[in-house]
Scaffold this motif. Structure first.
Motif, PDB file in Angstrom:
ATOM      1  N   ASP A 194      11.012 -42.093   9.005  1.00  0.00           N
ATOM      2  CA  ASP A 194      12.344 -42.682   8.865  1.00  0.00           C
ATOM      3  C   ASP A 194      13.417 -41.910   9.615  1.00  0.00           C
ATOM      4  OD1 ASP A 194      11.543 -44.776   6.979  1.00  0.00           O
ATOM      5  OD2 ASP A 194      11.262 -43.140   5.551  1.00  0.00           O
ATOM      6  N   LEU A 195      13.222 -40.596   9.765  1.00  0.00           N
ATOM      7  CA  LEU A 195      14.265 -39.758  10.356  1.00  0.00           C
ATOM      8  C   LEU A 195      13.636 -38.509  10.962  1.00  0.00           C
ATOM      9  CD1 LEU A 195      17.398 -39.115  10.605  1.00  0.00           C
ATOM     10  CD2 LEU A 195      17.158 -37.895   8.427  1.00  0.00           C
ATOM     11  N   VAL A 196      14.119 -38.136  12.144  1.00  0.00           N
ATOM     12  CA  VAL A 196      13.709 -36.872  12.776  1.00  0.00           C
ATOM     13  C   VAL A 196      14.844 -35.866  12.608  1.00  0.00           C
ATOM     14  CG1 VAL A 196      13.235 -35.722  14.980  1.00  0.00           C
ATOM     15  CG2 VAL A 196      12.107 -37.892  14.430  1.00  0.00           C
ATOM     16  N   VAL A 197      14.492 -34.653  12.183  1.00  0.00           N
ATOM     17  CA  VAL A 197      15.478 -33.590  11.972  1.00  0.00           C
ATOM     18  C   VAL A 197      15.124 -32.405  12.862  1.00  0.00           C
ATOM     19  CG1 VAL A 197      16.442 -31.940  10.312  1.00  0.00           C
ATOM     20  CG2 VAL A 197      15.927 -34.283   9.590  1.00  0.00           C
ATOM     21  N   ALA A 198      16.132 -31.826  13.500  1.00  0.00           N
ATOM     22  CA  ALA A 198      15.931 -30.619  14.309  1.00  0.00           C
ATOM     23  C   ALA A 198      17.107 -29.687  14.103  1.00  0.00           C
ATOM     24  CB  ALA A 198      15.778 -30.968  15.785  1.00  0.00           C
ATOM     25  N   GLN A 199      16.853 -28.401  14.295  1.00  0.00           N
ATOM     26  CA  GLN A 199      17.907 -27.402  14.143  1.00  0.00           C
ATOM     27  C   GLN A 199      17.882 -26.453  15.327  1.00  0.00           C
ATOM     28  OE1 GLN A 199      17.823 -25.369  10.377  1.00  0.00           O
ATOM     29  NE2 GLN A 199      19.732 -24.286  10.730  1.00  0.00           N
ATOM     30  N   SER A 200      19.072 -26.052  15.778  1.00  0.00           N
ATOM     31  CA  SER A 200      19.214 -25.059  16.830  1.00  0.00           C
ATOM     32  C   SER A 200      18.385 -25.442  18.070  1.00  0.00           C
ATOM     33  CB  SER A 200      18.823 -23.676  16.287  1.00  0.00           C
ATOM     34  OG  SER A 200      19.191 -22.660  17.189  1.00  0.00           O
ATOM     35  N   ARG A 201      17.499 -24.555  18.532  1.00  0.00           N
ATOM     36  CA  ARG A 201      16.757 -24.824  19.770  1.00  0.00           C
ATOM     37  C   ARG A 201      15.784 -25.981  19.641  1.00  0.00           C
ATOM     38  NH1 ARG A 201      14.309 -20.232  17.567  1.00  0.00           N
ATOM     39  NH2 ARG A 201      12.016 -20.341  17.351  1.00  0.00           N
ATOM     40  N   SER A 225       7.955 -39.766  28.781  1.00  0.00           N
ATOM     41  CA  SER A 225       7.234 -40.661  27.873  1.00  0.00           C
ATOM     42  C   SER A 225       7.820 -40.565  26.461  1.00  0.00           C
ATOM     43  CB  SER A 225       5.740 -40.295  27.859  1.00  0.00           C
ATOM     44  OG  SER A 225       5.016 -41.177  27.031  1.00  0.00           O
ATOM     45  N   PRO A 226       9.019 -41.096  26.253  1.00  0.00           N
ATOM     46  CA  PRO A 226       9.655 -41.013  24.928  1.00  0.00           C
ATOM     47  C   PRO A 226       8.838 -41.762  23.883  1.00  0.00           C
ATOM     48  CG  PRO A 226      10.872 -42.509  26.362  1.00  0.00           C
ATOM     49  CD  PRO A 226       9.862 -41.823  27.224  1.00  0.00           C
ATOM     50  N   CYS A 227       8.855 -41.249  22.653  1.00  0.00           N
ATOM     51  CA  CYS A 227       8.057 -41.872  21.592  1.00  0.00           C
ATOM     52  C   CYS A 227       8.866 -42.100  20.321  1.00  0.00           C
ATOM     53  CB  CYS A 227       6.827 -41.009  21.287  1.00  0.00           C
ATOM     54  SG  CYS A 227       7.223 -39.334  20.725  1.00  0.00           S
ATOM     55  N   TRP A 228      10.183 -41.886  20.362  1.00  0.00           N
ATOM     56  CA  TRP A 228      11.018 -42.080  19.177  1.00  0.00           C
ATOM     57  C   TRP A 228      12.352 -42.679  19.585  1.00  0.00           C
ATOM     58  CZ3 TRP A 228      10.808 -42.806  14.264  1.00  0.00           C
ATOM     59  CH2 TRP A 228      11.921 -42.597  13.440  1.00  0.00           C
ATOM     60  N   ALA A 229      12.714 -43.774  18.928  1.00  0.00           N
ATOM     61  CA  ALA A 229      13.999 -44.412  19.192  1.00  0.00           C
ATOM     62  C   ALA A 229      14.797 -44.589  17.914  1.00  0.00           C
ATOM     63  CB  ALA A 229      13.791 -45.762  19.872  1.00  0.00           C
ATOM     64  N   GLY A 230      14.360 -43.935  16.833  1.00  0.00           N
ATOM     65  CA  GLY A 230      15.033 -44.040  15.552  1.00  0.00           C
ATOM     66  C   GLY A 230      16.133 -43.006  15.394  1.00  0.00           C
ATOM     67  N   PRO A 231      16.625 -42.807  14.169  1.00  0.00           N
ATOM     68  CA  PRO A 231      17.734 -41.894  13.925  1.00  0.00           C
ATOM     69  C   PRO A 231      17.335 -40.422  13.987  1.00  0.00           C
ATOM     70  CG  PRO A 231      16.989 -42.863  11.865  1.00  0.00           C
ATOM     71  CD  PRO A 231      16.234 -43.556  12.946  1.00  0.00           C
ATOM     72  N   VAL A 232      18.300 -39.586  14.367  1.00  0.00           N
ATOM     73  CA  VAL A 232      18.093 -38.144  14.512  1.00  0.00           C
ATOM     74  C   VAL A 232      19.225 -37.402  13.801  1.00  0.00           C
ATOM     75  CG1 VAL A 232      18.014 -36.203  16.146  1.00  0.00           C
ATOM     76  CG2 VAL A 232      16.899 -38.383  16.723  1.00  0.00           C
ATOM     77  N   LEU A 233      18.861 -36.370  13.054  1.00  0.00           N
ATOM     78  CA  LEU A 233      19.840 -35.450  12.467  1.00  0.00           C
ATOM     79  C   LEU A 233      19.688 -34.111  13.179  1.00  0.00           C
ATOM     80  CD1 LEU A 233      21.903 -34.400  10.410  1.00  0.00           C
ATOM     81  CD2 LEU A 233      20.019 -34.099   8.781  1.00  0.00           C
ATOM     82  N   ALA A 234      20.748 -33.685  13.872  1.00  0.00           N
ATOM     83  CA  ALA A 234      20.725 -32.435  14.635  1.00  0.00           C
ATOM     84  C   ALA A 234      21.604 -31.403  13.926  1.00  0.00           C
ATOM     85  CB  ALA A 234      21.225 -32.665  16.057  1.00  0.00           C
ATOM     86  N   LEU A 235      20.982 -30.338  13.422  1.00  0.00           N
ATOM     87  CA  LEU A 235      21.697 -29.281  12.708  1.00  0.00           C
ATOM     88  C   LEU A 235      21.964 -28.115  13.661  1.00  0.00           C
ATOM     89  CD1 LEU A 235      19.421 -29.217   9.523  1.00  0.00           C
ATOM     90  CD2 LEU A 235      21.618 -30.407   9.762  1.00  0.00           C
ATOM     91  N   SER A 236      23.226 -27.729  13.790  1.00  0.00           N
ATOM     92  CA  SER A 236      23.603 -26.573  14.608  1.00  0.00           C
ATOM     93  C   SER A 236      22.911 -26.587  15.970  1.00  0.00           C
ATOM     94  CB  SER A 236      23.242 -25.274  13.875  1.00  0.00           C
ATOM     95  OG  SER A 236      23.832 -25.218  12.605  1.00  0.00           O
ATOM     96  N   PRO A 237      23.046 -27.686  16.742  1.00  0.00           N
ATOM     97  CA  PRO A 237      22.337 -27.771  18.026  1.00  0.00           C
ATOM     98  C   PRO A 237      22.839 -26.733  19.023  1.00  0.00           C
ATOM     99  CG  PRO A 237      23.970 -29.512  17.852  1.00  0.00           C
ATOM    100  CD  PRO A 237      23.931 -28.840  16.515  1.00  0.00           C
TER     101      PRO A 237
END
Length: 329
Positions: A208-215, A229-241
């Protein structure tokens, strides 16, 4: 087992033997999967292999599995054995009708005299049984958000990770090479293994959601929502990018992007995780104003890297961005 004067090959002996072997197969599968689930190293492939090898399953088998799994946990990461057991039951072949079997097991375990006795040793029993219901969508339960987290820049034993497990189904696939060597070099073997595990998960399991932090935000931008070759077009939560990667994600094809940053991330504000400049924050604000499905949460007064106390709210906001795009008010 009762002995039979006709010997171990008699018809009366075989059914009992088969039942024991069947229960052992399910328990053996869980015993193998639990450490892989706890560390999230190679779990997806092992789950598929072990689940497909189980040909039958009784109410007694499942009850034994759940009671054994409920006793397994890792408090340092807030990971529970019953979550792994629920995923195993979900992955079993469809012809086994596991939803019906599990529903019967839950009914048995919730009988007052049984439940009260078990709860003496298993204080989280009610929560654990509810977890099984949500994973298998039983009794009208709505499944929790399925969140895939990029491990680079995000440690599974942080308060943020533990808080995530309280509000969502969380997976944080890792690299066996990094686990063995500690080498997290950019573009190295460990990063390659992490990227491949993330891509494989997105291509084989619902998220349902991809989450990433920093690097880790770079990996999402370069290998999941972008790249050759992208494989995700859904929502992203980026913490302290870090650096430009929050802006790159906002400009990506991802359906919705929420970037959360704080004073702790900003160089000019003497942040301890100084990966952004105030100019980067302003660029993010401009992008939000020019593109739908984008949002920025910037707390200038916040000076800690951990997002544990607000992660539930941030998940909700990121998902709502996506929902509002699909169903505008």
């Amino acid at each position: 087992l009762k002995s039979d004067p006709r010997g171990p090959d008699s018809c009366s002996f075989r059914p009992c033997c088969h039942a024991v072997c069947r229960a052992m197969a399910l328990q053996s599968a869980f015993d193998e999967l639990w450490p892989l689930y706890r560390t999230d190293l190679g779990f997806d492939d092992a789950l598929l292999a072990r689940a497909s090898s189980i040909g039958s399953c009784s109410v007694q088998d499942v009850e034994g599995l759940l009671l054994a799994a409920i006793e397994r946990s890792d408090a340092s990461m807030n990971v529970r054995g019953v979550s792994a057991a629920a995923l195993l039951l979900e992955a079993l072949p469809a012809e086994l009708n596991m939803c019906e079997v599990v529903a019967e097991v839950l009914t048995r375990l919730r009988k007052p005299e049984v439940f009260e006795d078990l709860k003496l040793d298993l204080p989280r029993l009610q929560d654990d049984l509810s977890e099984v219901e949500t994973v298998l969508s039983l009794n009208g339960k709505t499944r929790r958000l399925r969140v895939l987290v990029v491990r680079d820049g995000f440690s599974p034993d942080t308060p943020t990770a533990r808080a995530l497990h309280e509000v969502a189904e969380v997976r944080i696939p890792g690299s066996s090479y990094v686990a063995e060597t500690g080498n997290e070099d950019e573009q190295g073997r460990g990063e390659h293994e992490v990227v491949e595990s993330l891509r494989s998960h997105l291509q084989s399991r619902p998220v349902d959601l991809v989450v990433a932090q920093s690097r880790g935000c770079r990996l999402v931008a370069e290998h999941l929502v972008g790249g050759t070759s992208p494989c995700w077009a859904g929502p992203v939560l980026a913490l302290s990018p870090a650096g430009q990667w929050g802006r790159v994600l906002m400009e990506s094809p991802a359906s919705a992007v929420l970037v959360a940053a704080s004073g702790n991330d900003v160089i000019e504000l003497s942040g301890h995780h100084a990966v952004l400049e105030l100019a980067d924050i302003e660029e993010l604000r401009q992008t939000v104003s020019n593109k739908n499905g984008r949002s920025l949460v910037f707390d200038e007064q916040r000076h800690q890297l951990d997002w544990g106390e607000t992660i539930g709210k941030l998940l909700h906001e990121a998902i709502m961005l996506d929902i509002l795009l699909m169903f505008p008010p």
